[in-house]
Design an enzyme around this catalytic site. Structure first.
Site, PDB file in Angstrom:
ATOM      1  N   ARG A 107      18.405  10.674 -44.676  1.00 48.13           N
ATOM      2  CA  ARG A 107      17.320  12.209 -44.966  1.00 48.13           C
ATOM      3  C   ARG A 107      16.538  12.960 -43.623  1.00 48.13           C
ATOM      4  O   ARG A 107      15.693  11.510 -43.547  1.00 48.13           O
ATOM      5  CB  ARG A 107      16.545  11.317 -46.064  1.00 48.13           C
ATOM      6  CG  ARG A 107      15.822  13.024 -46.312  1.00 48.13           C
ATOM      7  CD  ARG A 107      14.544  12.365 -47.644  1.00 48.13           C
ATOM      8  NE  ARG A 107      13.287  12.660 -48.245  1.00 48.13           N
ATOM      9  CZ  ARG A 107      13.732  13.952 -48.974  1.00 48.13           C
ATOM     10  NH1 ARG A 107      14.454  14.212 -49.732  1.00 48.13           N
ATOM     11  NH2 ARG A 107      12.026  14.684 -49.085  1.00 48.13           N
ATOM     12  N   HIS A 134      20.457  20.829 -49.088  1.00 48.33           N
ATOM     13  CA  HIS A 134      20.045  19.663 -50.135  1.00 48.33           C
ATOM     14  C   HIS A 134      21.032  19.474 -51.202  1.00 48.33           C
ATOM     15  O   HIS A 134      20.768  19.366 -52.408  1.00 48.33           O
ATOM     16  CB  HIS A 134      19.173  19.730 -50.638  1.00 48.33           C
ATOM     17  CG  HIS A 134      17.629  18.528 -51.386  1.00 48.33           C
ATOM     18  ND1 HIS A 134      18.391  17.091 -51.547  1.00 48.33           N
ATOM     19  CD2 HIS A 134      16.440  18.467 -52.369  1.00 48.33           C
ATOM     20  CE1 HIS A 134      17.709  16.703 -52.028  1.00 48.33           C
ATOM     21  NE2 HIS A 134      16.414  17.730 -52.243  1.00 48.33           N
ATOM     22  N   GLN A 137      21.118  16.963 -54.494  1.00 47.84           N
ATOM     23  CA  GLN A 137      19.899  17.348 -55.134  1.00 47.84           C
ATOM     24  C   GLN A 137      21.312  18.162 -56.154  1.00 47.84           C
ATOM     25  O   GLN A 137      20.540  18.180 -57.518  1.00 47.84           O
ATOM     26  CB  GLN A 137      18.798  18.179 -54.575  1.00 47.84           C
ATOM     27  CG  GLN A 137      18.392  18.731 -55.612  1.00 47.84           C
ATOM     28  CD  GLN A 137      16.669  18.005 -56.480  1.00 47.84           C
ATOM     29  OE1 GLN A 137      16.534  16.567 -56.088  1.00 47.84           O
ATOM     30  NE2 GLN A 137      16.513  17.924 -57.993  1.00 47.84           N
ATOM     31  N   ASP A 230      10.525  25.627 -56.489  1.00 53.05           N
ATOM     32  CA  ASP A 230      10.232  25.100 -55.692  1.00 53.05           C
ATOM     33  C   ASP A 230       8.468  24.936 -54.396  1.00 53.05           C
ATOM     34  O   ASP A 230       8.264  25.652 -54.573  1.00 53.05           O
ATOM     35  CB  ASP A 230      11.300  24.532 -53.656  1.00 53.05           C
ATOM     36  CG  ASP A 230      11.275  23.455 -53.143  1.00 53.05           C
ATOM     37  OD1 ASP A 230      10.677  22.194 -53.748  1.00 53.05           O
ATOM     38  OD2 ASP A 230      12.186  23.473 -52.628  1.00 53.05           O
ATOM     39  N   CYS A 271      12.371  20.656 -58.337  1.00 52.75           N
ATOM     40  CA  CYS A 271      13.103  19.720 -57.080  1.00 52.75           C
ATOM     41  C   CYS A 271      11.989  18.600 -57.590  1.00 52.75           C
ATOM     42  O   CYS A 271      12.067  17.401 -57.306  1.00 52.75           O
ATOM     43  CB  CYS A 271      13.983  20.029 -56.359  1.00 52.75           C
ATOM     44  SG  CYS A 271      12.947  21.037 -54.924  1.00 52.75           S
ATOM     45  N   ARG A 316      18.862  12.576 -60.382  1.00 45.27           N
ATOM     46  CA  ARG A 316      19.331  12.050 -59.310  1.00 45.27           C
ATOM     47  C   ARG A 316      19.124  10.406 -59.181  1.00 45.27           C
ATOM     48  O   ARG A 316      20.716  10.469 -58.336  1.00 45.27           O
ATOM     49  CB  ARG A 316      17.739  11.942 -58.267  1.00 45.27           C
ATOM     50  CG  ARG A 316      17.161  12.698 -57.860  1.00 45.27           C
ATOM     51  CD  ARG A 316      17.914  14.273 -57.030  1.00 45.27           C
ATOM     52  NE  ARG A 316      18.169  14.435 -56.014  1.00 45.27           N
ATOM     53  CZ  ARG A 316      17.187  13.661 -55.180  1.00 45.27           C
ATOM     54  NH1 ARG A 316      16.149  14.022 -54.660  1.00 45.27           N
ATOM     55  NH2 ARG A 316      18.013  13.452 -53.758  1.00 45.27           N
TER      56      ARG A 316
END
Length: 339
Positions: A107, A134, A137, A230, A271, A316
């Site tokens: 990440r 991503h 996700q 987001d 998210c 997740r």
């Protein structure tokens, strides 16, 4: 046979609709096994490196719990522990970690770094987030939509706000691959890059998905089964906060925008983290010069029955578990499923 074995999961466009749907369905299955307390140690004895240049709550927690549930040992390496591109090249780091670990999560900032890790490590590498994509996700997001609606193909997903960040990029391309109509509402200078749009258009030609990118927030959410947003400033991004808030306030998910879908059953996704109230110091800082109590989504909508954000956040973990188990576990997955 395992169709996925040894593969890295770096960006969605490298996978077909069949493959992505398999991972989504596998995640739903693994979630059910966990709920029934049935063991699923597909990675028994494996060691997983978790590389984090960027701080994390959900991604780190999800990878850690998923690894343990699968019987693996996760080892966290934070930004103070890794020297990617500063004191040691990414290739050198990859070769060493690949000799010690069976799989690597990354990440961080540069997509090129996660790709180099995959190229030189010799083990599966999973993209926990970069500035471009991503993908983990996305499995959680579309898993959540499938749990709620019972299907994916033919749904309409609207995204409003910063339309050229990693989440918007991934939603546009993943939706296009899966046959989900994607409608993005964002100011002209915050819309997806041309290369991202080109990938999505190419996928949409195969799936039949309809794509819309517009500056009009009401047009973006018309007929949407789900609205997604987001944060307006991404991690590490240096921008004029006042200018960004002024530009994106019309795209805030509130009751008025929700009503503009024309549907009573529209759900809301985010998210996380979300600036939906004044309970964060960062949120207060952003809103200090405005008479605002929320930024990208109002608390009223965030806390409503329309919101699936906490189901989405919890997903997740099984989503990441499915990705790791499929690419590193010794599973029997008939190749005929993917022909």
């Amino acid at each position: 046979m395992n169709h996925f074995y040894g593969k890295s999961f770096l960006q969605e466009s490298k996978f077909s609709a069949t493959e992505l749907n398999y991972l989504i369905d596998f995640a739903i299955h693994l979630k059910a096994l966990k709920q029934k307390h049935l063991p699923h140690h597909y990675l028994e004895g494996k060691n997983i490196a978790l590389l984090f240049e960027k701080s994390s709550t959900r991604t780190r927690s999800a990878f850690t719990v998923a690894a343990v549930d699968l019987g693996a040992h996760p080892e966290f390496l934070g930004k103070a522990d890794i020297q990617l591109g500063s004191k040691e090249s990414v290739a050198d780091t990859a070769k060493i970690l690949g000799s010690m670990f069976d799989g690597i999560e990354f990440r961080g900032f540069k997509q090129a770094n996660v790709e180099a890790l995959a190229k030189y490590s010799g083990v599966p590498v999973w993209n926990g987030l970069t500035d471009k994509w991503h993908p983990t996700q996305m499995i959680a997001d579309f898993m959540t939509l499938k749990e709620h609606f019972g299907k994916l193909k033919g749904l309409t997903l609207a995204y409003v706000g910063d339309g050229r960040n990693n989440v918007a990029n991934s939603l546009l391309v993943t939706g296009a691959i899966l046959g989900v109509n994607v409608q993005i509402g964002a100011p002209a200078d915050l819309q997806p890059a041309k290369d991202v749009i080109a990938l999505a258009q190419q996928a949409a030609q195969q799936s039949g998905a309809q794509l819309l990118i517009t500056t009009n927030p009401q047009a973006a959410v018309t007929s949407a089964d789900a609205i997604y947003t987001d944060v307006w400033v991404s991690m590490g991004e240096k921008v004029d906060y006042h200018q960004r808030i002024d530009a994106l306030l019309p795209y805030q998910i509130n009751q008025q925008l929700l009503a503009a879908t024309g549907k009573e059953g529209t759900v809301v996704l985010h998210c996380l983290p979300a600036f939906h109230n004044l309970q964060t110091s960062v949120g207060k800082q952003f809103m200090a010069d405005y008479e605002l109590s929320a930024l990208e989504i109002t608390d009223e909508v965030f806390q409503s029955s329309r919101s699936l954000v906490f189901q989405e956040g919890a997903n997740r973990m099984p989503a990441i578990k499915a990705i790791m188990a499929a690419t590193l576990g010794n599973l029997f997955i008939p190749d005929a499923l993917f022909k």
